[in-house]
Design a protein around this motif. Sequence first.
Motif, PDB file in Angstrom:
ATOM      1  N   ILE A 206     -36.116  28.681 -20.012  1.00 34.92           N
ATOM      2  CA  ILE A 206     -37.146  27.962 -19.258  1.00 34.92           C
ATOM      3  C   ILE A 206     -36.492  26.949 -18.317  1.00 34.92           C
ATOM      4  N   ALA A 207     -35.472  26.240 -18.808  1.00 37.20           N
ATOM      5  CA  ALA A 207     -34.770  25.260 -17.972  1.00 37.20           C
ATOM      6  C   ALA A 207     -34.126  25.949 -16.761  1.00 37.20           C
ATOM      7  N   LYS A 208     -33.506  27.101 -16.993  1.00 35.23           N
ATOM      8  CA  LYS A 208     -32.881  27.836 -15.882  1.00 35.23           C
ATOM      9  C   LYS A 208     -33.921  28.290 -14.876  1.00 35.23           C
ATOM     10  N   SER A 209     -35.086  28.710 -15.364  1.00 37.06           N
ATOM     11  CA  SER A 209     -36.141  29.162 -14.466  1.00 37.06           C
ATOM     12  C   SER A 209     -36.645  28.006 -13.600  1.00 37.06           C
ATOM     13  N   ILE A 210     -36.812  26.834 -14.199  1.00 37.07           N
ATOM     14  CA  ILE A 210     -37.255  25.662 -13.436  1.00 37.07           C
ATOM     15  C   ILE A 210     -36.241  25.347 -12.335  1.00 37.07           C
ATOM     16  N   HIS A 211     -34.961  25.379 -12.681  1.00 34.72           N
ATOM     17  CA  HIS A 211     -33.913  25.091 -11.691  1.00 34.72           C
ATOM     18  C   HIS A 211     -33.909  26.139 -10.579  1.00 34.72           C
ATOM     19  N   GLN A 212     -34.032  27.419 -10.944  1.00 30.80           N
ATOM     20  CA  GLN A 212     -33.984  28.492  -9.949  1.00 30.80           C
ATOM     21  C   GLN A 212     -35.145  28.428  -8.965  1.00 30.80           C
ATOM     22  N   LEU A 213     -36.302  27.941  -9.426  1.00 30.21           N
ATOM     23  CA  LEU A 213     -37.477  27.866  -8.560  1.00 30.21           C
ATOM     24  C   LEU A 213     -37.577  26.539  -7.810  1.00 30.21           C
ATOM     25  N   SER A 214     -36.625  25.637  -8.038  1.00 29.35           N
ATOM     26  CA  SER A 214     -36.670  24.315  -7.405  1.00 29.35           C
ATOM     27  C   SER A 214     -35.883  24.308  -6.102  1.00 29.35           C
ATOM     28  N   SER A 215     -36.036  23.230  -5.349  1.00 28.92           N
ATOM     29  CA  SER A 215     -35.285  23.087  -4.091  1.00 28.92           C
ATOM     30  C   SER A 215     -33.809  22.777  -4.352  1.00 28.92           C
ATOM     31  N   ARG A 216     -33.458  22.532  -5.624  1.00 31.26           N
ATOM     32  CA  ARG A 216     -32.070  22.235  -5.988  1.00 31.26           C
ATOM     33  C   ARG A 216     -31.293  23.488  -6.411  1.00 31.26           C
ATOM     34  N   ASN A 217     -31.872  24.662  -6.211  1.00 31.79           N
ATOM     35  CA  ASN A 217     -31.267  25.873  -6.782  1.00 31.79           C
ATOM     36  C   ASN A 217     -29.928  26.250  -6.163  1.00 31.79           C
ATOM     37  N   LYS A 218     -29.581  25.662  -5.024  1.00 31.30           N
ATOM     38  CA  LYS A 218     -28.261  25.915  -4.438  1.00 31.30           C
ATOM     39  C   LYS A 218     -27.210  24.950  -4.990  1.00 31.30           C
ATOM     40  N   GLN A 219     -27.671  23.970  -5.745  1.00 27.43           N
ATOM     41  CA  GLN A 219     -26.796  22.969  -6.347  1.00 27.43           C
ATOM     42  C   GLN A 219     -26.574  23.317  -7.824  1.00 27.43           C
ATOM     43  N   PRO A 220     -25.620  22.651  -8.485  1.00 33.45           N
ATOM     44  CA  PRO A 220     -25.283  23.052  -9.857  1.00 33.45           C
ATOM     45  C   PRO A 220     -26.382  22.750 -10.882  1.00 33.45           C
ATOM     46  N   LEU A 221     -26.439  23.614 -11.888  1.00 36.07           N
ATOM     47  CA  LEU A 221     -27.202  23.349 -13.100  1.00 36.07           C
ATOM     48  C   LEU A 221     -26.167  23.121 -14.198  1.00 36.07           C
ATOM     49  N   VAL A 222     -26.091  21.900 -14.689  1.00 27.84           N
ATOM     50  CA  VAL A 222     -25.108  21.542 -15.713  1.00 27.84           C
ATOM     51  C   VAL A 222     -25.816  21.494 -17.060  1.00 27.84           C
ATOM     52  N   ILE A 223     -25.310  22.287 -18.004  1.00 28.37           N
ATOM     53  CA  ILE A 223     -25.934  22.388 -19.324  1.00 28.37           C
ATOM     54  C   ILE A 223     -25.106  21.622 -20.343  1.00 28.37           C
ATOM     55  N   VAL A 224     -25.761  20.728 -21.063  1.00 28.60           N
ATOM     56  CA  VAL A 224     -25.095  19.903 -22.081  1.00 28.60           C
ATOM     57  C   VAL A 224     -25.821  20.082 -23.405  1.00 28.60           C
ATOM     58  N   ASN A 225     -25.100  20.515 -24.426  1.00 26.23           N
ATOM     59  CA  ASN A 225     -25.674  20.589 -25.770  1.00 26.23           C
ATOM     60  C   ASN A 225     -25.314  19.306 -26.503  1.00 26.23           C
ATOM     61  N   CYS A 226     -26.286  18.413 -26.620  1.00 30.91           N
ATOM     62  CA  CYS A 226     -26.027  17.096 -27.210  1.00 30.91           C
ATOM     63  C   CYS A 226     -25.600  17.202 -28.668  1.00 30.91           C
ATOM     64  N   ALA A 227     -26.012  18.272 -29.347  1.00 26.10           N
ATOM     65  CA  ALA A 227     -25.689  18.412 -30.765  1.00 26.10           C
ATOM     66  C   ALA A 227     -24.235  18.805 -30.982  1.00 26.10           C
ATOM     67  N   SER A 228     -23.616  19.415 -29.967  1.00 27.96           N
ATOM     68  CA  SER A 228     -22.251  19.909 -30.145  1.00 27.96           C
ATOM     69  C   SER A 228     -21.186  18.922 -29.672  1.00 27.96           C
ATOM     70  N   LEU A 229     -21.604  17.808 -29.037  1.00 22.94           N
ATOM     71  CA  LEU A 229     -20.624  16.844 -28.530  1.00 22.94           C
ATOM     72  C   LEU A 229     -20.194  15.892 -29.642  1.00 22.94           C
ATOM     73  N   PRO A 230     -18.897  15.692 -29.830  1.00 20.93           N
ATOM     74  CA  PRO A 230     -18.434  14.723 -30.833  1.00 20.93           C
ATOM     75  C   PRO A 230     -18.959  13.323 -30.519  1.00 20.93           C
ATOM     76  N   ALA A 231     -19.371  12.610 -31.551  1.00 23.84           N
ATOM     77  CA  ALA A 231     -19.991  11.285 -31.360  1.00 23.84           C
ATOM     78  C   ALA A 231     -19.083  10.335 -30.590  1.00 23.84           C
ATOM     79  N   ASN A 232     -17.762  10.442 -30.792  1.00 23.63           N
ATOM     80  CA  ASN A 232     -16.850   9.509 -30.138  1.00 23.63           C
ATOM     81  C   ASN A 232     -16.524   9.913 -28.699  1.00 23.63           C
TER      82      ASN A 232
END
Length: 647
Positions: free
Chosen positions: A373-399
């Motif tokens: 769904i997030a990718k679809s929103i980005h693809q249909l937006s005016s920002r679709n020529k710019q990067p979509l950066v995906i961050v999984n907050c659960a996988s990042l070490p706390a430090n």
Amino acid sequence: MQRKILIVEDESMIALDLKLILTKAGYQVCGMASSVPEALELVSAHKPELVLLDIYLKGSKTGIDLAHILTERNIAFVYLSANFDSGILDKAKATQPYGFLVKPFRQNELLITLEVAFYRHQNSLESKIRNQKAFENTVREIISDTGDQDQKFLRVISSLQQYVPFDYITITKISPAQNRKVYTTFLRIGFNEYQQIGTIEFLNIARITNEEMKVLHPDSGAVTKLEYANGIDFHRDNQSNRLRKLVAKTFDLHSGLKLPVLATDGNIYAVSFYSRKDEGYNNDHLTFLSYANQTLIPAFDNTWSSKFETSPFEEATSTGFSYVVPANVPVADKKIIGNSHQILTVQDMVSIVAPLDTSVLILGESGTGKERIAKSIHQLSSRNKQPLVIVNCASLPANLIESELFGHEKGSFTGALERRLGKFELADKGTIFLDEIGEMPQELQVKLLRVLQEQEIERIGGKAPIKINVRIIAATNRVLEKEVEEGRFRLDLYYRLYVFPILIPPLRERKEDIPVLADHFIAYFSAKIGRKVNGISNEVLDQLMSYNWPGNVRELEHLIERSILLNSGPVLQQIFLPKLYSSALNAKPSEELLKSDEQNSRDHIVAVLRKCKGRVSGAGGAAEILDMQPTTLHSKIKKLGIQKEDY
């Protein structure tokens, strides 16, 4: 000119502090109240542009009661509160506030929240005007088009979908001079596809006779004013209206909206919108239709098609056709599979929010497709020529999470050997997708809130803030209201993210989508793996439909891939559901049968390894089939505790 603000707070010291801060900042405080009656007097006398509103006030009424009145009067408001529970939070959320401040708060947080609230309120007003103008222009184009009359009529109906969503719509044309009443009805069956329900179709679906229909129709009730009813109110109103009650039961409808349109020739068009959602309609829809009424008069006058007319008082007619109407809004990603009303609602919301820069919060269980769904929103937006950066907050070490998100300067901490740009800077002018936002540590939640408010970040060790232009899409499988109530998620951040929520339904709640999803995955994996599989048996489909899908669409995807690997014919005759799943098709799986994503992943990898006879790398190896690097697969095998004897 100073902006007028009313303070509604039952603690006088807090109210005085607020007045002092606001006065110094250049605002005009037009009054302070400690109860709803007192506040209403000040609202009437001074007409404030914004109200700072505590939830718990003196007297029997709360700030939430006042919020409903402020909404009707189109006055922006920001909640102030230190005490809340999930019930209060749900009620507060339903009033659609323009901000939320948690006591105690900093002066800067207050002032920024006010600026954001004023901006959002103004943007909301402008958005309503834009919607009204856009609809008027669309109708004008339809009328002036040289296309077929029936297609023009269909386009008028479908153009309403973006502004007043419906699953079922009935338009009754009443001609008082001729003492004649005809109607046309459409059921939504796809994103831009509608099935006309003629008399015979309705009789067959509802299982009644034409004579019974004639008896029901006279008490269908006249549409005399613009109004809506949701949930319990909708069903209660239908008790005295047998036809509407039957329609609601037949098509599983739970809310409705009525609109009378008086045409220039004296005819009346009575439009009834229906939704399968319990809370399908609100005051915004009434506001839009109050304006659109004048636009619909020439629309119906110039496009009404006798092709779609039907009447219960004449010989029963049948249409039996479905119509694909050219979409007048961006079409959601074709990888969003399904035609259930739940998934169509998701597609509608994606199409509405994608062209805007609004923050989006995607809610849903694991495996429902939040990233898609997030990718679809980005693809249909005016920002679709710019990067979509995906961050999984659960996988990042706390430090390391702060450095990952905001970056760091060289030498800012041990191991910082060079400057590093954070995810927000990498997403500048594009979109950042913060998956599993509910896992973010509280100290980072404060910094994220400031990013949302101020649109700037500061690298670790940096000397000055850096302005960024980033659209934020967040997602979580947690119930954030509960996280807020238990103190694990900041309430002000929750409200700042909850600008445009999209709820992805679990697969068990939209099982009608399972056949089309299964066909999609069969086509995809048979092509990818090189197997000629083109369908599934009825027995297999029955098993898919009876399973509870704790892993949602992701589990179905893995199951189809695994079954294709282990299948030898053109039709799937056998599927490999979890071993603990009951073989009784109608039995409901118990809690012990519900596997985690990790368990499903383990089963999937083991099945592929068995098929590849334990070979991980190389042509035809498990890594190639699973579309991952051999080193990654080895790591997963070790992490999941997979032993050679397992395959």
